[in-house]
Design an enzyme around this catalytic site. Structure first.
Site, PDB file in Angstrom:
ATOM      1  N   GLY A   1       2.640  88.256  66.979  1.00 22.33           N
ATOM      2  CA  GLY A   1       3.911  88.479  67.672  1.00 22.33           C
ATOM      3  C   GLY A   1       4.000  87.674  68.953  1.00 22.33           C
TER       4      GLY A   1
ATOM      5  N   SER B   1      10.214 104.956  69.915  1.00 25.52           N
ATOM      6  CA  SER B   1       9.286 105.848  69.224  1.00 25.52           C
ATOM      7  C   SER B   1       7.938 105.803  69.929  1.00 25.52           C
ATOM      8  CB  SER B   1       9.121 105.418  67.771  1.00 25.52           C
ATOM      9  OG  SER B   1       8.652 104.086  67.735  1.00 25.52           O
TER      10      SER B   1
ATOM     11  N   LYS C   1       4.228 103.048  81.460  1.00 23.97           N
ATOM     12  CA  LYS C   1       5.674 103.200  81.269  1.00 23.97           C
ATOM     13  C   LYS C   1       6.283 104.255  82.179  1.00 23.97           C
ATOM     14  CE  LYS C   1       6.725 100.497  77.618  1.00 23.97           C
ATOM     15  NZ  LYS C   1       7.834  99.531  77.584  1.00 23.97           N
TER      16      LYS C   1
ATOM     17  N   ASP D   1       6.229  85.823  70.390  1.00 26.50           N
ATOM     18  CA  ASP D   1       7.586  85.362  70.711  1.00 26.50           C
ATOM     19  C   ASP D   1       7.698  84.820  72.136  1.00 26.50           C
ATOM     20  OD1 ASP D   1       7.354  88.449  70.995  1.00 26.50           O
ATOM     21  OD2 ASP D   1       8.938  87.887  72.400  1.00 26.50           O
TER      22      ASP D   1
ATOM     23  N   SER E   1      -2.968  98.791  79.754  1.00 22.26           N
ATOM     24  CA  SER E   1      -1.630  99.363  79.864  1.00 22.26           C
ATOM     25  C   SER E   1      -1.501 100.814  79.431  1.00 22.26           C
ATOM     26  CB  SER E   1      -0.637  98.511  79.077  1.00 22.26           C
ATOM     27  OG  SER E   1      -0.994  98.494  77.708  1.00 22.26           O
TER      28      SER E   1
ATOM     29  N   GLU F   1      -0.378  88.099  74.193  1.00 21.17           N
ATOM     30  CA  GLU F   1       0.383  88.673  73.081  1.00 21.17           C
ATOM     31  C   GLU F   1      -0.504  88.765  71.847  1.00 21.17           C
ATOM     32  OE1 GLU F   1       3.729  85.835  72.914  1.00 21.17           O
ATOM     33  OE2 GLU F   1       5.055  87.541  73.279  1.00 21.17           O
TER      34      GLU F   1
END
Lengths: 329, 329
Positions: B215, B80, B55, B217, B311, B211
């Site tokens: 989850g 968060s 990130k 999606d 990640s 995924e």
């Protein structure tokens, strides 16, 4: 002054033997470690070495120098730790049989790992003994005699020492000269090899050994000027539960190591948590010795460039989880 | 066909901005992983990135492009997780204030870490809200308006996406062309950037998203050809608890990602243990998504050269210890 068992040229030769076989492990840094110590700290990550510890370097360097006849007969070692796996893996890579003498109550994971490294190598086996009623050195000597195998000890052997020294050589080649180098001390194989390499590549460097508080035989030996034997120490640093340094390693330590300091088991766990939390690495308790001395303020090095050898990462997962959880309570 | 939000040139420009600021993380390999999968696997270790996750790349790339006026006013983000820390750290490095909106029941460790990154940067603060009675988007918009701060979303922003893509670019530059690239999918910032980089640097590569089962999606969105919204999924992969992909990320995924597969939480824990035991690394559950698909046989790649983006490594130590211990029972 008698000659030392190994020279910088021996380490250079070991580096050539290990090239393309051992992993050139990464050197990692941490701003948090730098801020906490006021030093610039370079961690040489032997926990990422093949089989998970620096021991592969020395074992392979020794076995690679066997004569054809020695290779045919194979190698024998007694160890319940990283040396066992290092010998088994090196023997397989060089196509020779290995016999590893281990206590019958060794953790199942260590037995399995050693046997896995022996897979497909005819004549290889794990020999179990009862550590309360049998003497592993007698068993080792008998098997070596019967089968004509060469015994490779875990640290007191020039080829083993030279192999271990390549860890420090790679570190200094990669990051440049250092003011100080912190190395864990068990039997002295790693620190003796590293001290020879470090003084050759970074003149003026101070090499400092770190032992567990409970097992400070090398510290005592340096003070007394002769090899001191102690009872098997109670410490979580199982790789440093040696009772004395070696006939070959001790003279090197006397000449090239500035001093040996000690850290407590609590300080080892604290450093283990630091590595997991801040640097995302699994380091075994013994592997934390050098770092703990620095991070916990036992050794100060403000303003210096400091190398730390993280010797390995082989710790049973359940035990590891327990140590982390225990530290948080 | 409309233009995508980012191009390979944007990723190249991001790489230049990040040079000397972000860490060029190591690429590690494992013989065990190769034997188990029949592939040659290259793990890009973003768990070793600054603040512990990829990130940082996207956040810094976005903030580095602020105008002088934007810099003076500062940045606002709600998160968060890793995005909060990435923004706080990037803002400090660039000398601008940051306001991070976090739930008041966030783990103390995350609050402390975010505040630590804000230290010494005037105008920076953590704003807490009640996630059951307040809407963080409303709070964020209000604060942004009142203070003239620029809101940077966690994934649906071209500069963020381009920054994340530098992870795949570095990987392919280091190891050469790949047959397949496995990337975790939350909101799609990482995979969209990586897919653009990968197709540019390794033509013909297959980019596969992973995924959590609970989850999926993005998998549903690809099947349906439009962005599907789901309830907040229950999974240990907290970085992938997004409810939908972004307006900018989804078109990139549609065009450049071959498919999205899913793995269970049990498979994530199993891979987490593999990384701790075999590769001596701490990888957070979300970070294990890509690897789990390969190691658990969900995705097969026999004979291929495969890249996997790990990640991040930010997982509360107590939770980590509990997951490891739980897997051994």
């Amino acid at each position: 002054m008698p000659d030392l068992a190994i020279s910088p040229a021996d380490i250079q030769a070991a580096a050539e033997r290990l090239s393309g076989v051992a992993r050139r492990t990464p050197v990692l840094t941490s701003r948090t470690a730098d801020e906490r110590t006021g030093a610039r700290v370079f961690f040489k990550c032997e926990n990422f070495q093949r089989m998970g510890a620096f021991k592969f370097r020395g074992a392979y360097n020794a076995l690679a120098q066997f004569t054809p006849e020695q290779r045919r007969r194979g190698v024998i070692a007694f160890s319940s730790g990283n040396h066992a796996q290092a010998i088994a893996l090196s023997a397989r890579l060089l196509g020779m049989p290995s016999v590893i003498v281990m206590p019958q109550d060794s953790p199942a994971a260590k037995l399995a790992a050693t046997r896995e490294y022996q897979l497909g190598q005819a004549g290889s086996e794990v020999v179990l003994y009862d550590r309360y009623t049998e003497d592993r050195e007698v068993i080792g000597a008998r098997l070596a005699g019967e089968r004509g195998m060469t015994l490779i000890p875990p640290y007191d052997h020039a080829h083993v020492m030279a192999g271990q020294g390549t860890a420090a050589a790679e570190l200094i080649e990669e990051v440049g000269p250092l003011d100080r180098l912190l190395v864990c001390v068990g039997g002295g194989g790693l620190i003796s090899g590293c001290a020879v390499a470090a003084h050759a590549l970074s003149p003026g460097i101070r090499v400092v050994g770190v032992e567990p508080e409970a097992g400070n035989d090398t510290q005592l030996s340096l003070a007394r000027g002769e090899i001191v034997h102690i009872d098997t120490p109670r410490t979580i640093a199982d790789g440093a539960q040696t009772q004395h340094s070696g006939q070959l390693t001790f003279p090197v330590i006397q000449r090239l190591v500035e001093r040996v300091v000690t850290v407590s088991d609590e300080q080892l766990v604290s450093s283990m948590c630091f590595f997991a939390e801040r640097m995302k690495m699994v380091v075994e308790p013994t592997g934390c010795l050098g770092a703990a001395a620095l991070l916990e303020g036992v050794e100060t090095a403000r303003g210096e460039r400091v190398g730390v050898i993280l010797s390995g990462g082989n710790v049973d997962l359940g035990r590891y989880a327990g140590l982390l959880a225990g530290a948080l309570r």
